[in-house]
Design a protein around this motif. Structure first.
Motif, PDB file in Angstrom:
ATOM      1  N   ALA A 103       1.922   1.661  -3.314  1.00  0.00           N
ATOM      2  CA  ALA A 103       0.962   2.252  -4.164  1.00  0.00           C
ATOM      3  C   ALA A 103       0.875   3.954  -3.954  1.00  0.00           C
ATOM      4  O   ALA A 103       0.571   4.661  -4.809  1.00  0.00           O
ATOM      5  CB  ALA A 103      -0.244   1.583  -3.919  1.00  0.00           C
ATOM      6  N   ARG A 104       0.914   4.100  -2.695  1.00  0.00           N
ATOM      7  CA  ARG A 104       0.572   5.389  -2.246  1.00  0.00           C
ATOM      8  C   ARG A 104       1.534   6.394  -2.676  1.00  0.00           C
ATOM      9  O   ARG A 104       1.280   7.364  -3.082  1.00  0.00           O
ATOM     10  CB  ARG A 104       0.391   5.680  -0.642  1.00  0.00           C
ATOM     11  CG  ARG A 104      -0.666   5.185   0.195  1.00  0.00           C
ATOM     12  CD  ARG A 104      -0.843   5.745   1.442  1.00  0.00           C
ATOM     13  NE  ARG A 104       0.416   5.260   2.153  1.00  0.00           N
ATOM     14  CZ  ARG A 104       0.200   4.046   2.892  1.00  0.00           C
ATOM     15  NH1 ARG A 104      -0.968   3.523   3.009  1.00  0.00           N
ATOM     16  NH2 ARG A 104       1.319   3.553   3.612  1.00  0.00           N
ATOM     17  N   PHE A 161      -1.114  -1.201 -10.132  1.00  0.00           N
ATOM     18  CA  PHE A 161      -2.029  -1.254  -8.959  1.00  0.00           C
ATOM     19  C   PHE A 161      -3.426  -1.475  -9.314  1.00  0.00           C
ATOM     20  O   PHE A 161      -4.221  -1.869  -8.480  1.00  0.00           O
ATOM     21  CB  PHE A 161      -1.774  -0.494  -7.781  1.00  0.00           C
ATOM     22  CG  PHE A 161      -0.392  -0.732  -7.191  1.00  0.00           C
ATOM     23  CD1 PHE A 161      -0.146  -1.594  -6.135  1.00  0.00           C
ATOM     24  CD2 PHE A 161       0.603   0.035  -7.382  1.00  0.00           C
ATOM     25  CE1 PHE A 161       0.888  -1.844  -5.483  1.00  0.00           C
ATOM     26  CE2 PHE A 161       1.975  -0.219  -6.806  1.00  0.00           C
ATOM     27  CZ  PHE A 161       1.999  -1.136  -5.792  1.00  0.00           C
ATOM     28  N   THR A 162      -3.643  -1.190 -10.495  1.00  0.00           N
ATOM     29  CA  THR A 162      -5.070  -1.452 -10.984  1.00  0.00           C
ATOM     30  C   THR A 162      -5.214  -2.288 -12.047  1.00  0.00           C
ATOM     31  O   THR A 162      -6.296  -3.285 -11.778  1.00  0.00           O
ATOM     32  CB  THR A 162      -5.958  -0.099 -11.533  1.00  0.00           C
ATOM     33  OG1 THR A 162      -4.877   0.510 -12.410  1.00  0.00           O
ATOM     34  CG2 THR A 162      -5.930   0.825 -10.264  1.00  0.00           C
ATOM     35  N   MET A 163      -4.492  -2.587 -13.066  1.00  0.00           N
ATOM     36  CA  MET A 163      -4.427  -3.346 -14.044  1.00  0.00           C
ATOM     37  C   MET A 163      -3.062  -4.149 -14.154  1.00  0.00           C
ATOM     38  O   MET A 163      -2.434  -3.885 -15.082  1.00  0.00           O
ATOM     39  CB  MET A 163      -5.132  -2.911 -15.163  1.00  0.00           C
ATOM     40  CG  MET A 163      -6.414  -2.560 -15.193  1.00  0.00           C
ATOM     41  SD  MET A 163      -6.868  -1.370 -16.448  1.00  0.00           S
ATOM     42  CE  MET A 163      -6.428   0.162 -15.719  1.00  0.00           C
ATOM     43  N   SER A 204       4.112   6.104  -4.678  1.00  0.00           N
ATOM     44  CA  SER A 204       5.133   6.117  -5.946  1.00  0.00           C
ATOM     45  C   SER A 204       4.586   6.450  -7.253  1.00  0.00           C
ATOM     46  O   SER A 204       3.369   6.295  -7.396  1.00  0.00           O
ATOM     47  CB  SER A 204       5.925   4.374  -6.126  1.00  0.00           C
ATOM     48  OG  SER A 204       4.601   3.685  -6.387  1.00  0.00           O
ATOM     49  N   ASP A 205       5.456   6.847  -8.124  1.00  0.00           N
ATOM     50  CA  ASP A 205       4.900   7.107  -9.591  1.00  0.00           C
ATOM     51  C   ASP A 205       5.261   5.857 -10.401  1.00  0.00           C
ATOM     52  O   ASP A 205       4.158   5.631 -11.411  1.00  0.00           O
ATOM     53  CB  ASP A 205       5.903   8.361 -10.125  1.00  0.00           C
ATOM     54  CG  ASP A 205       5.747   9.435  -9.243  1.00  0.00           C
ATOM     55  OD1 ASP A 205       4.307   9.706  -9.046  1.00  0.00           O
ATOM     56  OD2 ASP A 205       6.507  10.273  -9.187  1.00  0.00           O
ATOM     57  N   GLN A 225       0.710  -1.105  -0.023  1.00  0.00           N
ATOM     58  CA  GLN A 225      -0.136   0.046  -0.012  1.00  0.00           C
ATOM     59  C   GLN A 225       1.033   1.259   0.024  1.00  0.00           C
ATOM     60  O   GLN A 225       0.595   2.349  -0.641  1.00  0.00           O
ATOM     61  CB  GLN A 225      -0.745   0.108   1.201  1.00  0.00           C
ATOM     62  CG  GLN A 225      -2.015  -1.002   0.989  1.00  0.00           C
ATOM     63  CD  GLN A 225      -2.552  -1.688   2.152  1.00  0.00           C
ATOM     64  OE1 GLN A 225      -2.278  -1.253   3.258  1.00  0.00           O
ATOM     65  NE2 GLN A 225      -3.112  -3.004   1.898  1.00  0.00           N
ATOM     66  N   SER A 265       2.765   3.342 -11.307  1.00  0.00           N
ATOM     67  CA  SER A 265       1.973   2.753 -10.222  1.00  0.00           C
ATOM     68  C   SER A 265       0.494   2.681 -10.643  1.00  0.00           C
ATOM     69  O   SER A 265      -0.274   1.420 -10.314  1.00  0.00           O
ATOM     70  CB  SER A 265       2.222   3.475  -9.101  1.00  0.00           C
ATOM     71  OG  SER A 265       3.417   3.464  -8.850  1.00  0.00           O
ATOM     72  N   ASP A 266      -0.026   3.527 -11.206  1.00  0.00           N
ATOM     73  CA  ASP A 266      -1.595   3.351 -11.308  1.00  0.00           C
ATOM     74  C   ASP A 266      -2.005   2.103 -12.364  1.00  0.00           C
ATOM     75  O   ASP A 266      -2.839   1.727 -11.791  1.00  0.00           O
ATOM     76  CB  ASP A 266      -1.951   4.806 -12.342  1.00  0.00           C
ATOM     77  CG  ASP A 266      -1.876   5.960 -11.609  1.00  0.00           C
ATOM     78  OD1 ASP A 266      -1.529   5.781 -10.378  1.00  0.00           O
ATOM     79  OD2 ASP A 266      -2.111   7.065 -12.097  1.00  0.00           O
TER      80      ASP A 266
END
Lengths: 511, 268, 237
Positions: free
Chosen positions: B227-228, B251-253, B230-231, B224, B247-248
């Motif tokens: 995720a919070r 952590f989502t796909m 990092s870029d 977490q 990271s977007d």
């Protein structure tokens, strides 16, 4: 065999460990208590009893006997002793009477001897009879004359003597006028000194001893004078105080049976400090190499084991090594290189302070190495990593972060080393500590600290006292006093080192 | 088409040399003769926060400490390949490691302030470089502590022992100590694992502030957190680089099943 | 118990920014939908087919907004692990966008009356429709205001407006039925009109839903499917 239940085992183990701790505590306490009691008895004024022995009805022998116990105990001890002596003997047991005489004086002489007697009179050259209360005036007069005498001796006689010696050296004739003049001067001052001495000799005090015989004591020889049997508590305390001050600030007198132990005290502290100065950096450096630089292999382990074993080598072996290697080999080489003009009389090639400190440093080195390594082991890995990550080299890391952090460990080592060195006797006798040293290793002469001189050491002093003065109760009491002093010294040195260590610990080590 | 949310993500495949802070080429590491990193290839973008995630022993800390050659302090260390900084291989023979480490700062898992005053802690690196001018040191200490969001808390007691600070303050002090050298890259090795959650958030916020001037690479066990903060994120598994993306998306796909399993907590 | 929402007090400044952007985007979307409805009303009133056409086109934008906001919600959930009020906010936003998008669809259906030239031939029905539409606009505005201010009192007030709309809706249905009896030449047209009237009513229902979400957001209690009066009594204590 009976099996113990769990609570019983619990009880037994806690009892056994508690018992051991209690025994240890008792032994320690009794040791300290014994030394302190025996030692402090030396400073407390003893009472004086008149012991009269009637061998036959008409012949009696009386002596004054000092004792630190009261009259009943004294009587008891005396009769026990007589019982033991005469129970199996054909001789009849003598009749002995012990009495406490108030008027008796204890006369402590400058040279350390002590006499007892009843006061009779003060004699002065102008044959006036003074009372004891006026003694101070007489003492003042005596002091003036003594100063004069001293003045003559140092300012005239010594100077003239040197001049004459110079004339002798330069081969001036027996009848040369210069020489005659000096001789005349010399004779003049000598006569004057003689007259003064004569005058001083006529200031004396007459005392009467236990048997009733008068004896005289020169005023100039008297150190102090008091009546031990009629002292108030305050007098006793001030007497003790004076005696303690004398003990720690003066040189020994009367073959180390009275006086003070200042040279030994000074020598001990100086030697220990010198040793600490040598051993701390040396040991720390060695430990740093072993822990930081040495590769982690067999050789290093072997070195570590050797260092630990070095701690177990008997100290006298170190003494012999110090004598053979430092004094004879090293000292001899130094002499032949630097002090060859003074040969054959050795300068460094003889036991001395420096060699003693060096030997003791060698003796305590393992302790310092082991505890420094322990300190280094406690330095967190993160601290080193942090230092490296800021661009520090290995040397900078060790010097700036590791060493300060390990400094309490080094101090622990130094504490242990001090405790050991202060109490060591055997090697010191071999490499420089002596029973009596004519001068302190520190004085006002350049280079102020004379490392080559022999020195006195409390441990050696006690050892010597224990051997040679077993018959003299007063002397052995002084030995105990020295023991007490040695304990106090070790205690103070340790305390000092512990305070330093705790300061460092507060500063450098995480709580 | 209207865009409601501004996002700027660089394409990692097309990173130019100017946008790259660290270039890792076929980099492998052996510790005690076992392979710890296997042919890693990646480019870490400049002035961004890159997180490394993965199980214990996956080699992420080793990779991190390869960037300032701290892993050389281990015995039995061997490597092959290159790590380039500003187009220069830092593993070349002539590299001045001490100087490299002043440019690539590092902060460790446990706060490790030196047992000295706060001021001296911050000055440590500068003093080693031989900078002693008092006024300059004062300035740098203040700036560094401000940048590490610690100044207001310690300005009155700069000369007290750093060990009296709380854990979070100590960790910020350690960051300030690294910042005093004005590093181009800051390596953080699980910087908050010894701290409480709120302090952790403070440190994360600080890291986010830092990226204006510094490239940050952070290793964390806490997904977490990765995720919070990092870029970009790297997922490593058993010495292999499994996935590296922004990271977007990661952590989502996530693109790889292994990554998906790890970040959703399905790993065995 | 009312919990005041503080979106901008997180330690992480970025998170604050993200949440603020998120609520703003919902309001933007809401404003857009409101404008759509107003445009539709104007188009009906003026029988302006091009304006209605624009409304239909604009709906694509609203659809895209829904997708973007949903994506952002997912991203925030994945990256920030929101909890408590943050989590409720994101759930609310996610649900609200769905409802708003549906509102957009309903508006399209009404706008199609104009583009397909199927406005009711009766002035009474048209007038009734416009009246309901005005009420719905008013309600929608109140809803978004309540959302923007997270004001549960105005949310409750808005919620209660729906009853009036429902009443008017029933009346209008009766009137329409009467009109249908008089004029049954083009039944297909009447069906479209009926659908449009129903859509208006549905918009009101969706606004009611949004108000429920606002209550959920501020009180942390799901008030859906329960009698509003009881809930309000409980909450206002």
């Amino acid at each position: 065999m009976r099996k113990f239940s769990a609570p019983e085992q619990q009880t037994i183990s806690s009892f056994a460990s508690g018992l051991s701790a209690a025994i240890l505590l008792i032994v320690l306490m009794s040791l300290v208590l014994f030394i302190v009691l025996k030692g402090s008895a030396y400073f407390w004024p003893s009472q004086v009893f008149k012991v009269t022995t009637y061998d036959t009805p008409n012949s009696e022998v009386s002596v004054f006997v000092p004792s630190s116990v009261n009259i009943d105990e004294f009587n008891q001890a005396l009769s026990d002793k007589l019982d033991a002596q005469f129970s199996n003997s054909a001789l009849p047991m003598p009749l002995i009477v012990v009495e406490k005489v108030d008027a008796v004086y204890q006369i402590s002489l400058n040279l350390g001897a002590i006499q007892y007697g009843k006061f009779q009179q003060v004699n002065t050259p102008n044959s006036e009879r003074y009372q004891l209360a006026e003694l101070n005036d007489v003492v003042a007069d005596v002091a003036i004359f003594q100063n004069q005498l001293h003045d003559i001796q140092t300012n005239y006689l010594t100077v003239l003597h040197r001049k004459i010696a110079l004339l002798n050296q330069s081969g001036v004739g027996e009848e040369a006028p210069a020489r005659l003049k000096e001789l005349e001067q010399f004779t003049y001052w000598q006569q004057k000194a003689e007259a003064l001495r004569h005058k001083l000799a006529s200031y004396n005090l007459i005392f009467i001893d236990a048997a009733g015989q008068p004896f005289d004591v020169l005023v100039k020889d008297i150190d102090h004078l008091f009546q031990p049997n009629v002292m108030s508590l305050f007098d006793k305390i001030s007497y003790s105080g004076n005696k303690i001050i004398e003990f720690v600030s003066e040189s020994p007198k009367q073959a180390s049976t009275s006086g003070g132990v200042f040279p030994a005290l000074f020598g001990t502290v100086l030697m220990v400090l010198l040793m600490a100065v040598i051993v701390a950096p040396f040991g720390a450096m060695a430990a740093i190499y072993l822990h930081e630089y040495a590769p982690n292999n067999m050789t290093t382990s072997v070195i570590r084991i050797c260092v630990s074993n070095m701690a177990g080598v008997p100290s006298v072996v170190y003494g012999v090594f110090g004598l053979g290697f430092f004094v004879y080999t090293l000292g001899g080489s130094i002499d032949s290189l630097l002090f060859s003009d003074a040969l054959p009389s050795p300068t460094f090639g003889t036991p001395g302070l420096f060699w003693a400190a060096l030997t003791m440093a060698l003796l305590t080195l393992p302790v310092v190495i082991v505890s420094t390594e322990e300190g280094l082991r406690r330095v967190p890995e993160g601290l080193r990593a942090g230092s490296y990550a800021l661009g520090a080299t290995k040397a900078e890391t060790i010097w700036k972060t590791v060493l300060p952090f390990a400094s309490p460990g080094i101090m622990t080592g130094v504490i242990l080393a001090i405790a050991r060195a202060a109490g060591e006797v055997a090697p010191l006798i071999l490499v420089g500590a002596v029973k009596f040293a004519p001068s302190l290793p520190v004085d006002s002469e350049f280079p102020f600290l004379h490392l080559e001189r022999q020195f006195m050491h409390l441990g050696v002093f006690i050892y010597d006292g224990a051997f040679h003065n077993q018959t003299n109760t007063q002397g052995s009491s002084m030995m105990f006093a020295s023991c007490m002093l040695l304990l106090i010294i070790v205690f103070i040195l340790n305390l000092f080192a512990i305070i330093v260590r705790n300061k460092l610990r507060d500063r450098y080590v995480r709580i | 088409m209207l865009k409601l949310f501004e996002t700027e993500t660089l394409s990692l495949d097309k990173l130019t040399d100017e946008q790259t802070a660290i270039k890792v080429k076929d980099f492998s590491v052996w510790l005690n003769n076992s392979l710890v990193l296997n042919k890693i290839n990646m480019r870490i973008p400049k002035n961004k926060i890159t997180a490394m995630i993965g199980q214990s022993g996956c080699g992420k800390s080793t990779l991190l400490s390869s960037f300032n050659r701290m892993n050389e302090l281990n015995q039995k260390y061997a490597f092959s390949g290159e790590v380039e900084l500003d187009g220069r291989d830092i593993y070349n023979k002539k590299e001045n490691v001490a100087k490299l480490r002043t440019k690539v700062g590092m902060v460790f898992q446990r706060p490790n302030p030196f047992p000295m005053s706060i001021y001296e802690n911050v000055c440590f690196g500068l003093r080693i470089q031989g900078k002693t001018e008092r006024r300059m040191l004062d300035d740098i200490v203040e700036t560094s502590l401000r940048n590490a969001a610690l100044w207001d808390e310690v300005k009155g007691r700069l000369f007290d022992s750093a060990l009296l600070l709380s854990g979070g303050q100590q960790q910020r002090l350690v960051i300030a100590r690294a910042l005093a050298l004005k590093p181009e890259i800051l390596l953080l090795d699980e910087p908050t694992s010894a701290l409480d959650p709120l302090t952790t958030l403070h440190i994360e916020e600080l890291i986010n502030q830092l990226k204006k001037t510094t490239t940050v690479v952070i290793v964390t066990h806490n997904m977490q957190q990765a995720a919070r903060v990092s870029d970009y994120s790297v997922f490593l598994h058993q010495g292999e680089l499994i996935e590296y993306s922004d990271s977007d998306s990661l952590f989502t796909m996530p693109a790889k099943k292994q990554t998906e399993d790890y970040i959703t907590g399905r790993y065995g | 118990m009312k919990r005041h929402l503080e979106l901008n007090t997180h330690i992480s400044g970025k998170f604050n920014q993200e949440l603020e952007n998120l609520t703003n985007s919902v309001l933007t979307m809401g404003g857009e939908v409101e404008q759509q409805l107003i445009n539709t009303i104007t188009a009906i009133r003026e029988n302006n087919a091009s304006l209605a056409e624009r409304v239909l086109l604009n709906d694509l934008k609203i659809n895209s907004m829904e997708v973007q906001i949903d994506d952002e919600c997912m991203r925030i959930i994945a990256k920030r692990n929101p909890t408590a009020s943050d989590l409720r906010l994101i759930m609310t936003v996610s649900r609200a966008t769905t409802d708003i998008e549906r509102i957009g669809d309903e508006i399209c259906r009404i706008a199609k009356l104009v583009t397909k030239d199927k406005l009711p031939p009766s002035d009474i029905v048209l007038g009734g429709m416009l009246m309901i539409a005005e009420k719905v606009v008013f309600m929608m505005r109140g809803t978004f205001d309540a959302f923007a201010r997270q004001d549960e009192k105005s949310a409750v007030a808005v919620y209660e407006q729906d009853d009036a709309i429902d009443k008017k809706h029933k009346e209008l249905l009766k009137q329409t039925a009467n009109e249908m009896q008089n004029d049954h030449t083009d039944m297909q047209k009447w069906f479209d009109v009926l659908w449009a009237i129903r859509s208006l009513e549905r918009i009101g229902d969706r606004c009611k839903n949004l108000c429920e979400y606002i209550l959920f957001l501020t009180y942390g209690k799901d008030v859906r499917h329960s009698s509003m009066k009881k809930v309000v009594k409980k909450l206002m204590k």
